[in-house]
Enzyme design. Structure first.
Site, PDB file in Angstrom:
ATOM      1  N   SER A 174       0.847  -1.204   0.000  1.00 41.53           N
ATOM      2  CA  SER A 174       0.000   0.000   0.000  1.00 41.53           C
ATOM      3  C   SER A 174       0.877   1.246   0.000  1.00 41.53           C
ATOM      4  CB  SER A 174      -0.877   0.009   1.253  1.00 41.53           C
ATOM      5  OG  SER A 174      -1.572   1.236   1.366  1.00 41.53           O
ATOM      6  N   TYR A 215      -1.436  -1.343  10.391  1.00 42.14           N
ATOM      7  CA  TYR A 215      -1.633  -1.421   8.942  1.00 42.14           C
ATOM      8  C   TYR A 215      -0.412  -0.910   8.170  1.00 42.14           C
ATOM      9  CZ  TYR A 215      -3.847  -1.320   4.389  1.00 42.14           C
ATOM     10  OH  TYR A 215      -4.131  -1.550   3.061  1.00 42.14           O
TER      11      TYR A 215
HETATM   12  N1  LIG Z   1      -8.938  -0.611  -1.028  1.00 43.79           N
HETATM   13  C1  LIG Z   1      -7.914   0.190  -0.754  1.00 43.79           C
HETATM   14  O1  LIG Z   1      -8.075   1.425  -0.638  1.00 43.79           O
HETATM   15  C2  LIG Z   1      -6.532  -0.398  -0.608  1.00 43.79           C
HETATM   16  C3  LIG Z   1      -5.432   0.471  -0.691  1.00 43.79           C
HETATM   17  C4  LIG Z   1      -4.144  -0.042  -0.575  1.00 43.79           C
HETATM   18  C5  LIG Z   1      -3.950  -1.396  -0.390  1.00 43.79           C
HETATM   19  N2  LIG Z   1      -5.042  -2.231  -0.299  1.00 43.79           N
HETATM   20  C6  LIG Z   1      -4.766  -3.673  -0.071  1.00 43.79           C
HETATM   21  O2  LIG Z   1      -5.339  -4.407  -1.132  1.00 43.79           O
HETATM   22  C7  LIG Z   1      -5.608  -5.737  -0.679  1.00 43.79           C
HETATM   23  C8  LIG Z   1      -7.011  -6.124  -1.120  1.00 43.79           C
HETATM   24  O3  LIG Z   1      -7.946  -5.272  -0.481  1.00 43.79           O
HETATM   25  P1  LIG Z   1      -9.281  -4.789  -1.189  1.00 43.79           P
HETATM   26  O4  LIG Z   1      -9.236  -3.330  -1.252  1.00 43.79           O
HETATM   27  O5  LIG Z   1      -9.529  -5.561  -2.427  1.00 43.79           O
HETATM   28  O6  LIG Z   1     -10.338  -5.173  -0.044  1.00 43.79           O
HETATM   29  P2  LIG Z   1     -11.658  -6.102  -0.076  1.00 43.79           P
HETATM   30  O7  LIG Z   1     -12.514  -5.750  -1.234  1.00 43.79           O
HETATM   31  O8  LIG Z   1     -12.241  -5.986   1.295  1.00 43.79           O
HETATM   32  O9  LIG Z   1     -11.069  -7.570  -0.299  1.00 43.79           O
HETATM   33  C9  LIG Z   1     -10.280  -8.186   0.711  1.00 43.79           C
HETATM   34  C10 LIG Z   1     -10.081  -9.644   0.374  1.00 43.79           C
HETATM   35  O10 LIG Z   1      -9.278 -10.252   1.409  1.00 43.79           O
HETATM   36  C11 LIG Z   1      -9.905 -11.450   1.834  1.00 43.79           C
HETATM   37  N3  LIG Z   1      -9.602 -11.777   3.220  1.00 43.79           N
HETATM   38  C12 LIG Z   1      -9.749 -10.954   4.291  1.00 43.79           C
HETATM   39  N4  LIG Z   1      -9.458 -11.647   5.413  1.00 43.79           N
HETATM   40  C13 LIG Z   1      -9.144 -12.916   5.035  1.00 43.79           C
HETATM   41  C14 LIG Z   1      -8.796 -14.108   5.738  1.00 43.79           C
HETATM   42  N5  LIG Z   1      -8.730 -14.139   7.081  1.00 43.79           N
HETATM   43  N6  LIG Z   1      -8.550 -15.239   5.032  1.00 43.79           N
HETATM   44  C15 LIG Z   1      -8.653 -15.231   3.674  1.00 43.79           C
HETATM   45  N7  LIG Z   1      -8.980 -14.146   2.957  1.00 43.79           N
HETATM   46  C16 LIG Z   1      -9.240 -13.001   3.630  1.00 43.79           C
HETATM   47  C17 LIG Z   1     -11.408 -11.186   1.636  1.00 43.79           C
HETATM   48  O11 LIG Z   1     -12.107 -12.403   1.445  1.00 43.79           O
HETATM   49  P3  LIG Z   1     -13.117 -13.106   2.506  1.00 43.79           P
HETATM   50  O12 LIG Z   1     -13.751 -12.001   3.321  1.00 43.79           O
HETATM   51  O13 LIG Z   1     -14.061 -13.851   1.625  1.00 43.79           O
HETATM   52  O14 LIG Z   1     -12.222 -14.000   3.309  1.00 43.79           O
HETATM   53  C18 LIG Z   1     -11.403 -10.404   0.321  1.00 43.79           C
HETATM   54  O15 LIG Z   1     -11.366 -11.306  -0.765  1.00 43.79           O
HETATM   55  C19 LIG Z   1      -5.402  -5.711   0.834  1.00 43.79           C
HETATM   56  O16 LIG Z   1      -4.161  -6.303   1.145  1.00 43.79           O
HETATM   57  C20 LIG Z   1      -5.397  -4.241   1.182  1.00 43.79           C
HETATM   58  O17 LIG Z   1      -4.640  -3.962   2.332  1.00 43.79           O
HETATM   59  C21 LIG Z   1      -6.314  -1.767  -0.416  1.00 43.79           C
END
Ligand SMILES: NC(=O)c1ccc[n+]([C@@H]2O[C@H](COP(=O)([O-])OP(=O)(O)OC[C@H]3O[C@@H](n4cnc5c(N)ncnc54)[C@H](OP(=O)(O)O)[C@@H]3O)[C@@H](O)[C@H]2O)c1
Length: 268
Positions: free
Chosen positions: A142, A156
């Protein structure tokens, strides 16, 4: 690409950036292993991707907070003769509030999902990649890993800074063996992330130019790891923020972070 149909393992494939990775890699002719807890979401995506691209999709519902999950997953794949060529360590979430406001079990699960599971998956899958002389590892970090830590969401930024440094070391160790490693660093991205953390209303106040679509983040990430870029911050605005964070004195950076924390972080 040296392989006819590379096999890509994507964690957190049930939503957001992970689902976008699965779609993009299927469109590029990859077969897939999809990991997340919500099996129904993974099966629905698998049906779509099989129909759209003829992708072989292996659905593996797993809770990565379970310390045995990476070992069990890799052992099951090996038993089926499935060799992973691309590892996308993407699963993640945030824990709102201050450090002492959450039980230790909450922090321990966070560290397991955000740090230990991606590290262990890389450790278990890397030897096969090196032996075959081809591999791609994308660690979804991130922009938060490049800027000063905030008050609230205490672990985080620290976890994402770890992923960036880990990716750099891993990339240097493995680039001579055909394995590219990239820390992909998005800023604010449309996904379910802020709904899961309950911070949608707070971050909804941020200007729109700071937001990117998950598909854009993924396109940049795939291109970055393919060209051998070790750290990639997505989007011009995020790259400008990263550059600024490097230029300004630490004290000013922390003052700005404290100000932003009061505005955009849940602190109780
Ligand atoms: N969105 C942003 O603004 C942003 C910015 C920078 C970085 N990121 C990073 O991008 C990555 C993806 O996030 P996203 O934005 O796509 O969020 P999201 O839409 O909430 O997706 C998160 C994913 O992680 C999975 N997950 C969460 N806990 C888990 C567990 N205990 N075991 C297995 N899977 C798990 C969830 O699946 P289930 O709930 O089905 O398990 C879901 O598929 C993350 O690492 C996040 O830190 C996001």
């Amino acid at each position: 690409m040296p392989l006819d149909r590379p096999l890509s393992l994507v964690t957190g494939a049930s939503a957001g950036i992970g689902a976008a990775f699965a779609r993009a890699l299927a469109a590029r002719g990859h077969d897939l292993v999809l990991v997340a807890r919500r099996a129904d979401r993974l099966h629905a995506l698998a049906i779509q991707l099989r129909a759209a691209h003829g992708t072989a999709v292996h659905v593996r519902p797993l809770d990565l907070a379970d310390p045995s999950a990476p070992q069990r997953l890799c052992a099951a794949l090996a038993a089926e003769g499935l060799a992973v060529d691309w590892l996308v360590n993407n699963a993640g979430y945030g824990v709102p509030g201050t450090f002492e406001a959450s039980a230790w079990e909450v922090h321990a699960a966070f560290l397991q999902v955000l740090l230990t599971a991606p590290t262990e998956l890389a450790w278990r899958l890397l030897p096969g990649m090196r032996a075959r002389g081809y591999g791609r590892i994308v660690n979804v970090a991130s922009l938060a890993g490049h800027v000063p830590g905030s008050a609230g969401h205490t672990l985080y930024a620290a976890s994402k800074a770890y992923l960036i440094k880990f990716s750099q070391s891993l990339a240097l160790e493995n680039r001579a063996h055909g394995v590219h490693v990239c820390a992909l660093c998005p800023g604010f991205t449309w996904s379910e992330f802020h709904d899961v953390t309950g911070t949608r209303a707070l971050v909804g106040k941020l200007p729109r130019f700071l937001w990117q679509r998950a598909e854009t983040v993924v396109d940049e990430g795939v291109a970055a790891v393919e060209r051998g870029q070790i750290v990639h911050v997505t989007g011009r605005a995020n790259r400008a923020i990263k550059a600024l964070a490097k230029l300004i004195p630490d004290r000013l950076g922390l003052w700005l972070s404290a100000r932003q924390s009061r505005r955009y972080r849940q602190l109780d």
